[in-house]
Design a protein around this motif. Structure first.
Motif, PDB file in Angstrom:
ATOM      1  N   PRO A 183       0.813  -1.223   0.000  1.00  0.00           N
ATOM      2  CA  PRO A 183       0.000   0.000   0.000  1.00  0.00           C
ATOM      3  C   PRO A 183       0.844   1.269   0.000  1.00  0.00           C
ATOM      4  O   PRO A 183       0.407   2.296  -0.520  1.00  0.00           O
ATOM      5  CB  PRO A 183      -0.818  -0.126   1.291  1.00  0.00           C
ATOM      6  N   LEU A 184       2.057   1.202   0.573  1.00  0.00           N
ATOM      7  CA  LEU A 184       2.910   2.392   0.576  1.00  0.00           C
ATOM      8  C   LEU A 184       3.342   2.755  -0.840  1.00  0.00           C
ATOM      9  O   LEU A 184       3.605   3.924  -1.127  1.00  0.00           O
ATOM     10  CB  LEU A 184       4.139   2.154   1.461  1.00  0.00           C
ATOM     11  N   GLY A 185       3.417   1.761  -1.726  1.00  0.00           N
ATOM     12  CA  GLY A 185       3.728   2.056  -3.120  1.00  0.00           C
ATOM     13  C   GLY A 185       2.655   2.907  -3.771  1.00  0.00           C
ATOM     14  O   GLY A 185       2.949   3.825  -4.545  1.00  0.00           O
ATOM     15  N   SER A 186       1.388   2.600  -3.455  1.00  0.00           N
ATOM     16  CA  SER A 186       0.287   3.417  -3.987  1.00  0.00           C
ATOM     17  C   SER A 186       0.384   4.847  -3.470  1.00  0.00           C
ATOM     18  O   SER A 186       0.210   5.813  -4.229  1.00  0.00           O
ATOM     19  CB  SER A 186      -1.058   2.807  -3.577  1.00  0.00           C
ATOM     20  N   ARG A 187       0.658   4.995  -2.190  1.00  0.00           N
ATOM     21  CA  ARG A 187       0.755   6.337  -1.622  1.00  0.00           C
ATOM     22  C   ARG A 187       1.911   7.129  -2.242  1.00  0.00           C
ATOM     23  O   ARG A 187       1.796   8.336  -2.472  1.00  0.00           O
ATOM     24  CB  ARG A 187       0.902   6.261  -0.110  1.00  0.00           C
ATOM     25  N   ASP A 188       3.023   6.445  -2.523  1.00  0.00           N
ATOM     26  CA  ASP A 188       4.158   7.128  -3.134  1.00  0.00           C
ATOM     27  C   ASP A 188       3.806   7.602  -4.541  1.00  0.00           C
ATOM     28  O   ASP A 188       4.143   8.742  -4.924  1.00  0.00           O
ATOM     29  CB  ASP A 188       5.361   6.183  -3.175  1.00  0.00           C
ATOM     30  N   VAL A 189       3.144   6.743  -5.320  1.00  0.00           N
ATOM     31  CA  VAL A 189       2.736   7.156  -6.668  1.00  0.00           C
ATOM     32  C   VAL A 189       1.783   8.336  -6.602  1.00  0.00           C
ATOM     33  O   VAL A 189       1.901   9.301  -7.370  1.00  0.00           O
ATOM     34  CB  VAL A 189       2.100   5.971  -7.422  1.00  0.00           C
ATOM     35  N   VAL A 190       0.828   8.272  -5.676  1.00  0.00           N
ATOM     36  CA  VAL A 190      -0.133   9.370  -5.537  1.00  0.00           C
ATOM     37  C   VAL A 190       0.576  10.676  -5.195  1.00  0.00           C
ATOM     38  O   VAL A 190       0.294  11.730  -5.788  1.00  0.00           O
ATOM     39  CB  VAL A 190      -1.185   9.007  -4.474  1.00  0.00           C
ATOM     40  N   ARG A 191       1.495  10.620  -4.260  1.00  0.00           N
ATOM     41  CA  ARG A 191       2.208  11.830  -3.850  1.00  0.00           C
ATOM     42  C   ARG A 191       2.974  12.442  -5.029  1.00  0.00           C
ATOM     43  O   ARG A 191       2.893  13.650  -5.282  1.00  0.00           O
ATOM     44  CB  ARG A 191       3.165  11.496  -2.707  1.00  0.00           C
ATOM     45  N   ARG A 192       3.696  11.609  -5.762  1.00  0.00           N
ATOM     46  CA  ARG A 192       4.503  12.131  -6.868  1.00  0.00           C
ATOM     47  C   ARG A 192       3.637  12.533  -8.059  1.00  0.00           C
ATOM     48  O   ARG A 192       3.937  13.508  -8.755  1.00  0.00           O
ATOM     49  CB  ARG A 192       5.545  11.085  -7.269  1.00  0.00           C
ATOM     50  N   ALA A 193       2.546  11.787  -8.290  1.00  0.00           N
ATOM     51  CA  ALA A 193       1.648  12.146  -9.392  1.00  0.00           C
ATOM     52  C   ALA A 193       0.959  13.475  -9.127  1.00  0.00           C
ATOM     53  O   ALA A 193       0.761  14.283 -10.046  1.00  0.00           O
ATOM     54  CB  ALA A 193       0.613  11.046  -9.604  1.00  0.00           C
ATOM     55  N   ARG A 194       0.611  13.714  -7.872  1.00  0.00           N
ATOM     56  CA  ARG A 194      -0.017  14.992  -7.515  1.00  0.00           C
ATOM     57  C   ARG A 194       0.948  16.140  -7.816  1.00  0.00           C
ATOM     58  O   ARG A 194       0.555  17.179  -8.365  1.00  0.00           O
ATOM     59  CB  ARG A 194      -0.399  14.963  -6.037  1.00  0.00           C
ATOM     60  N   ALA A 195       2.215  15.941  -7.498  1.00  0.00           N
ATOM     61  CA  ALA A 195       3.217  16.973  -7.786  1.00  0.00           C
ATOM     62  C   ALA A 195       3.414  17.159  -9.288  1.00  0.00           C
ATOM     63  O   ALA A 195       3.811  18.238  -9.740  1.00  0.00           O
ATOM     64  CB  ALA A 195       4.542  16.603  -7.114  1.00  0.00           C
ATOM     65  N   ALA A 196       3.118  16.094 -10.071  1.00  0.00           N
ATOM     66  CA  ALA A 196       3.272  16.164 -11.530  1.00  0.00           C
ATOM     67  C   ALA A 196       2.040  16.729 -12.219  1.00  0.00           C
ATOM     68  O   ALA A 196       2.027  16.837 -13.453  1.00  0.00           O
ATOM     69  CB  ALA A 196       3.582  14.773 -12.079  1.00  0.00           C
ATOM     70  N   GLY A 197       0.995  17.058 -11.464  1.00  0.00           N
ATOM     71  CA  GLY A 197      -0.172  17.700 -12.059  1.00  0.00           C
ATOM     72  C   GLY A 197      -1.399  16.832 -12.200  1.00  0.00           C
ATOM     73  O   GLY A 197      -2.338  17.197 -12.922  1.00  0.00           O
ATOM     74  N   ALA A 198      -1.438  15.689 -11.517  1.00  0.00           N
ATOM     75  CA  ALA A 198      -2.618  14.822 -11.563  1.00  0.00           C
ATOM     76  C   ALA A 198      -3.561  15.141 -10.409  1.00  0.00           C
ATOM     77  O   ALA A 198      -3.122  15.561  -9.332  1.00  0.00           O
ATOM     78  CB  ALA A 198      -2.196  13.357 -11.481  1.00  0.00           C
ATOM     79  N   ASP A 199      -4.861  14.939 -10.637  1.00  0.00           N
ATOM     80  CA  ASP A 199      -5.834  14.879  -9.539  1.00  0.00           C
ATOM     81  C   ASP A 199      -5.830  13.443  -9.054  1.00  0.00           C
ATOM     82  O   ASP A 199      -6.241  12.534  -9.798  1.00  0.00           O
ATOM     83  CB  ASP A 199      -7.239  15.251 -10.030  1.00  0.00           C
ATOM     84  N   THR A 200      -5.377  13.219  -7.848  1.00  0.00           N
ATOM     85  CA  THR A 200      -5.178  11.835  -7.440  1.00  0.00           C
ATOM     86  C   THR A 200      -5.291  11.676  -5.940  1.00  0.00           C
ATOM     87  O   THR A 200      -5.068  12.623  -5.176  1.00  0.00           O
ATOM     88  CB  THR A 200      -3.797  11.336  -7.921  1.00  0.00           C
ATOM     89  N   CYS A 201      -5.670  10.481  -5.519  1.00  0.00           N
ATOM     90  CA  CYS A 201      -5.696  10.155  -4.101  1.00  0.00           C
ATOM     91  C   CYS A 201      -5.586   8.649  -3.923  1.00  0.00           C
ATOM     92  O   CYS A 201      -5.848   7.876  -4.854  1.00  0.00           O
ATOM     93  CB  CYS A 201      -6.954  10.679  -3.408  1.00  0.00           C
ATOM     94  N   ALA A 202      -5.176   8.241  -2.728  1.00  0.00           N
ATOM     95  CA  ALA A 202      -5.118   6.831  -2.350  1.00  0.00           C
ATOM     96  C   ALA A 202      -6.173   6.570  -1.291  1.00  0.00           C
ATOM     97  O   ALA A 202      -6.315   7.345  -0.347  1.00  0.00           O
ATOM     98  CB  ALA A 202      -3.724   6.478  -1.820  1.00  0.00           C
ATOM     99  N   VAL A 203      -6.912   5.489  -1.459  1.00  0.00           N
ATOM    100  CA  VAL A 203      -7.944   5.093  -0.500  1.00  0.00           C
ATOM    101  C   VAL A 203      -7.502   3.784   0.159  1.00  0.00           C
ATOM    102  O   VAL A 203      -7.199   2.809  -0.539  1.00  0.00           O
ATOM    103  CB  VAL A 203      -9.310   4.891  -1.199  1.00  0.00           C
ATOM    104  N   LEU A 204      -7.453   3.772   1.477  1.00  0.00           N
ATOM    105  CA  LEU A 204      -7.088   2.557   2.205  1.00  0.00           C
ATOM    106  C   LEU A 204      -8.355   1.789   2.556  1.00  0.00           C
ATOM    107  O   LEU A 204      -9.234   2.314   3.237  1.00  0.00           O
ATOM    108  CB  LEU A 204      -6.322   2.904   3.477  1.00  0.00           C
ATOM    109  N   MET A 205      -8.438   0.560   2.080  1.00  0.00           N
ATOM    110  CA  MET A 205      -9.574  -0.307   2.377  1.00  0.00           C
ATOM    111  C   MET A 205      -9.240  -1.106   3.634  1.00  0.00           C
ATOM    112  O   MET A 205      -8.485  -2.077   3.589  1.00  0.00           O
ATOM    113  CB  MET A 205      -9.852  -1.241   1.204  1.00  0.00           C
ATOM    114  N   THR A 206      -9.782  -0.688   4.765  1.00  0.00           N
ATOM    115  CA  THR A 206      -9.479  -1.344   6.029  1.00  0.00           C
ATOM    116  C   THR A 206      -9.938  -2.796   5.991  1.00  0.00           C
ATOM    117  O   THR A 206     -11.080  -3.084   5.668  1.00  0.00           O
ATOM    118  CB  THR A 206     -10.164  -0.615   7.192  1.00  0.00           C
ATOM    119  N   GLY A 207      -9.009  -3.715   6.270  1.00  0.00           N
ATOM    120  CA  GLY A 207      -9.335  -5.134   6.253  1.00  0.00           C
ATOM    121  C   GLY A 207      -9.248  -5.763   4.881  1.00  0.00           C
ATOM    122  O   GLY A 207      -9.440  -6.976   4.741  1.00  0.00           O
ATOM    123  N   GLY A 208      -8.931  -4.985   3.857  1.00  0.00           N
ATOM    124  CA  GLY A 208      -8.881  -5.514   2.496  1.00  0.00           C
ATOM    125  C   GLY A 208      -7.592  -6.263   2.222  1.00  0.00           C
ATOM    126  O   GLY A 208      -6.522  -5.897   2.716  1.00  0.00           O
TER     127      GLY A 208
END
Length: 235
Positions: free
Chosen positions: A164-189
Motif C-alpha cells: 500500500p505504501l507504493g500506492s501512496r508514493d505514486v499518488v504523492r509524486r503524481a499529484r506533484a506532476a499535475g494529476a488529480d489523485t488520491c489513495a484510499v485505504l480499504m481497512t481489512g482488504g
C-alpha cells in the motif's frame, strides 16, 4: 512443439463486454498477472476471474449511458521486466478502441499488474482516469504521464502481495506532476479483494461513474481531489 509464426498477425488486445453503436465514453478493465511469465494466460485464469464481478458492477452502473465496456487481452502472463508486456497490450487495446470508436473518453480499471499497466499507459490521449485496485507500484515508477488525469488507487491494509505504501508514493509524486489523485485505504482488504468484496465492487463502480461524469464521485474522494489530501480509510 509447434513454433508460432512471428509474421502472424497479433490477436486483438481489445475484448468487448458491451459494444454500443455510438459510444460516448468507455471503460477498460485489466486483470493481474505475474512479474515474470512468457507463456500465454491459461484459459482458466484466476487473475481474470477476479475481475468478473468488477465487470458486472461496471456494466450495471453504466447501463443506458452509451458506455462501451471491454477488457485487455494479454499475450503473456507476466510483466517481464523492461518488456512491460501488459502495458504494451494495454496500449494496443487503446489504439484498437480509438480505431473502433474514435476519440472517446476512457477510464481504466486495473488490478495488481493490471493497475501498473493502466498507470503506465494513462498518458494515451483517450485516457481521462484510472482506478487502480491493489496496484503493483514499484519504487520509482514514472508518473509524468499521469498529469491532467484523475487517478484513484485503492489498497487493502492487509495486502501482503503489493505494498500500500507504493500506492501512496505514486499518488504523492503524481499529484506533484499535475494529476488529480488520491489513495484510499480499504481497512481489512486483502490483495485478492475477497475480504469485503462487496465494498470493493461498490466503490469501484462509484469511482467509475464519477470519473465518467455519470454521477458524483464518492464524497471522500471528491474532497481529496479538492484539498489534495487522501481519504484515511474506506470503512
Amino acid at each position: 512443439m509447434p513454433v508460432s509464426d512471428p509474421r502472424a498477425p497479433l490477436p486483438p488486445a481489445l475484448v468487448l463486454d458491451r459494444s454500443v453503436r455510438r459510444p460516448r465514453t468507455a471503460v477498460l478493465l485489466l486483470h493481474g498477472g505475474r512479474s515474470e511469465g512468457m507463456e500465454a494466460p491459461p484459459r482458466w485464469n484466476l487473475a481474470a476471474a477476479r475481475m468478473r464481478p468488477f465487470t458486472r458492477s461496471v456494466l450495471r452502473v453504466t447501463e443506458g449511458h452509451d458506455v462501451l465496456v471491454g477488457r485487455v487481452r494479454y499475450r503473456h502472463r507476466g510483466w517481464n521486466g523492461a518488456r512491460a508486456d501488459a502495458a504494451v497490450d494495454a496500449q494496443r487495446a487503446l489504439d484498437e478502441l480509438e480505431e473502433l470508436a474514435g476519440a472517446v473518453r476512457v477510464v481504466l480499471v486495473g488490478h495488481s499488474m493490471g493497475g501498473r499497466a493502466a498507470l503506465a499507459v494513462a498518458g494515451h490521449e483517450l485516457v481521462r482516469g484510472v482506478v487502480g485496485l491493489a496496484p503493483w507500484c514499484p519504487a520509482g515508477e514514472p508518473v509524468e504521464q499521469l498529469a491532467d488525469r484523475r487517478i484513484v488507487l485503492v489498497h487493502g491494509d492487509r495486502d501482503r502481495t503489493t505494498d500500500p505504501l507504493g500506492s501512496r508514493d505514486v499518488v504523492r509524486r503524481a499529484r506533484a506532476a499535475g494529476a488529480d489523485t488520491c489513495a484510499v485505504l480499504m481497512t481489512g482488504g486483502d490483495h485478492a479483494m475477497l475480504r469485503r468484496a462487496p465494498e470493493w465492487h461498490t466503490l469501484t463502480s462509484e469511482l467509475v461513474a464519477g470519473l465518467l461524469g455519470l454521477a458524483p464521485l464518492p464524497g471522500p474522494v471528491r474532497r481529496a481531489f479538492e484539498e489534495g489530501l487522501d481519504p484515511a480509510t474506506s470503512d
